[in-house]
Write an enzyme that holds these catalytic residues in place. Structure first.
Site, PDB file in Angstrom:
ATOM      1  N   ARG A  52       0.840  -1.195   0.000  1.00 35.65           N
ATOM      2  CA  ARG A  52       0.000   0.000   0.000  1.00 35.65           C
ATOM      3  C   ARG A  52       0.878   1.249   0.000  1.00 35.65           C
ATOM      4  NH1 ARG A  52      -1.284   2.328   4.475  1.00 35.65           N
ATOM      5  NH2 ARG A  52      -1.535   0.403   5.665  1.00 35.65           N
ATOM      6  N   TYR A 104     -16.426  17.164 -15.453  1.00 30.99           N
ATOM      7  CA  TYR A 104     -16.884  15.774 -15.438  1.00 30.99           C
ATOM      8  C   TYR A 104     -17.931  15.569 -14.331  1.00 30.99           C
ATOM      9  CZ  TYR A 104     -16.644  10.794 -14.232  1.00 30.99           C
ATOM     10  OH  TYR A 104     -16.954   9.496 -13.908  1.00 30.99           O
ATOM     11  N   ASP A 176      -6.962  19.138 -14.693  1.00 33.42           N
ATOM     12  CA  ASP A 176      -7.293  17.791 -15.156  1.00 33.42           C
ATOM     13  C   ASP A 176      -6.953  17.737 -16.642  1.00 33.42           C
ATOM     14  OD1 ASP A 176      -8.514  15.472 -16.137  1.00 33.42           O
ATOM     15  OD2 ASP A 176     -10.110  15.551 -14.654  1.00 33.42           O
ATOM     16  N   LYS A 201      -8.421   6.522 -19.300  1.00 30.96           N
ATOM     17  CA  LYS A 201      -8.697   7.071 -20.617  1.00 30.96           C
ATOM     18  C   LYS A 201      -7.473   6.935 -21.538  1.00 30.96           C
ATOM     19  CE  LYS A 201     -12.611   8.265 -18.630  1.00 30.96           C
ATOM     20  NZ  LYS A 201     -12.364   8.156 -17.179  1.00 30.96           N
TER      21      LYS A 201
END
Length: 389
Positions: A52, A104, A176, A201
């Site tokens: 992690r 978004y 972004d 994406k």
């Protein structure tokens, strides 16, 4: 030649990666492990103690994408919205975030439905209007969040100008860059403090993984974001990191084809019967075409258009397409199409959608890397079908 002096295509393939020293494997191994042996209590090999906190496959990915964005630090997450959440964790109750108005749907949902109840205030403004953006800043504004091109109406925001406005008010600027990818645009070089990507994406590019990443050149911000990454734990699995490293190796060639196809399709769509408006940053008719030409190396693979006939026509169009698959997401090698008002932006209030022009006739295309002529033929037959409604 040092990495920072290498060209983009070379960094896509080599940055952050070296042949495995144990076997000579050319590809970074998938370190499918949860923990690491310590030589003595608290003494770690290469600072790895628990996956992690850090994983060698993830480390390679973070260095690779940081290089592509021209940054010094990468912090990877399990999804794009997990990256967004990490940025918000830099704030405290009472702080204000200024969002671009066209954003978004998942970003809006995060602020409106999750963090607002914890005292993080936010408001939205059309950041193509710099005077309005300045006026929207408050004494409590600590972060300015922008997308460019925006999702789904493809507004192009002047990153350098908005970053300066943020800095003049002592706020961070986060960009972004998902729709453009590092190949087309590098917001850090234009003044942004942090760049965010949904790796799902264009970085992933094959519609087979979900991920997110933040990039920065600030060691102070990187330290804070790494702390959040470890403390909250929304980290990507080693296999997803491996797949992303596979994908960034071809980012430059894929983006060239995405842009080439989208340009041809946008030109063809312009003036077609049944279409009210075509929005593409590469068209002279785009309101911010000059800004796009200034800060982007190409105009991307996304096209938005409004069909005449509202929902009945757009529904028939979407149901009739064959090569364009009706699905959420974008940026894959295959062409996708979606209806923002019903699909990706359903979480945005109807009145806010209407103000942005996200109506029942609005359709978003993600142009893949198939043959452009075949894609145009598919659009033509679907448009013909929509006219019969």
């Amino acid at each position: 030649m040092s990495g920072e002096n290498q060209q983009f295509a070379t960094r896509c393939i080599h940055a952050g990666q070296s042949p495995d020293p144990t076997t000579g494997a050319i590809m970074t191994p998938i370190y499918q492990t949860s923990t690491y042996v310590q030589t003595s209590p608290g003494e770690f090999i290469e600072n790895y103690d628990y996956s992690r906190s850090a994983n060698p496959t993830r480390t390679a990915l973070e260095a690779n994408v940081a290089s592509l964005e021209g940054g010094k630090h990468g912090i990877a997450f399990s999804s794009g919205v997990a990256s967004l959440a990490a940025c918000i964790h830099l704030l405290k109750s009472g702080d204000h975030v200024l969002l671009c108005d066209d954003v978004y749907g998942g970003t809006f949902r995060m602020f409106n439905n999750v963090f607002a109840q914890l005292g993080i205030q936010f408001s939205r403004v059309d950041m193509t209007d710099l005077d309005a953006t300045r006026a929207a800043m408050t004494d409590q504004t600590k972060l300015v969040w922008l997308e460019t091109p925006t999702n789904p109406t493809l507004k192009v925001i002047d990153i350098e100008a908005v970053a300066q406005i943020a800095h003049d008010h002592g706020a961070l600027c986060v960009a972004d860059n998902t729709f453009a990818s590092p190949y087309l645009q590098n917001p850090l070089a234009l003044g942004a403090d942090i760049v965010s990507h949904s790796c799902t994406k264009y970085l992933g590019g094959h519609s087979d993984l979900v991920g997110g990443i933040l990039l920065t050149s600030s060691s102070e911000l990187a330290e804070k974001l790494h702390y959040v990454q470890n403390a909250v734990g929304a980290v990507p699995a080693p296999m997803d990191c491996f797949l992303l490293l596979r994908s960034t190796k071809t980012l430059h060639v894929r983006m060239e084809r995405h842009c080439e196809n989208a340009g041809k399709i946008a030109d063809w769509l312009t003036g077609q019967d049944g279409i009210e408006r075509v929005i593409y940053p590469g068209l002279d008719s785009h309101p911010q075409h000059r800004i796009a030409a200034k800060q982007m190396r190409g105009f991307g693979g996304m096209i938005t258009m409004t069909l005449k006939g509202g929902l009945p026509a757009s529904r028939r169009f979407l149901e009739t397409l064959k090569l364009f698959s009706l699905a959420e997401s974008l940026g894959g090698v295959e062409s996708l199409v979606e209806h923002p008002a019903i699909m990706t932006h359903a979480s945005v209030d109807a009145d806010k959608r209407a103000a942005l022009g996200i109506d029942d006739g609005l359709v978003r295309l993600s142009c893949g890397i198939e043959d452009a002529g075949d894609l145009i033929a598919d659009l033509e037959q679907a448009l013909d079908a929509a006219k019969t409604v």
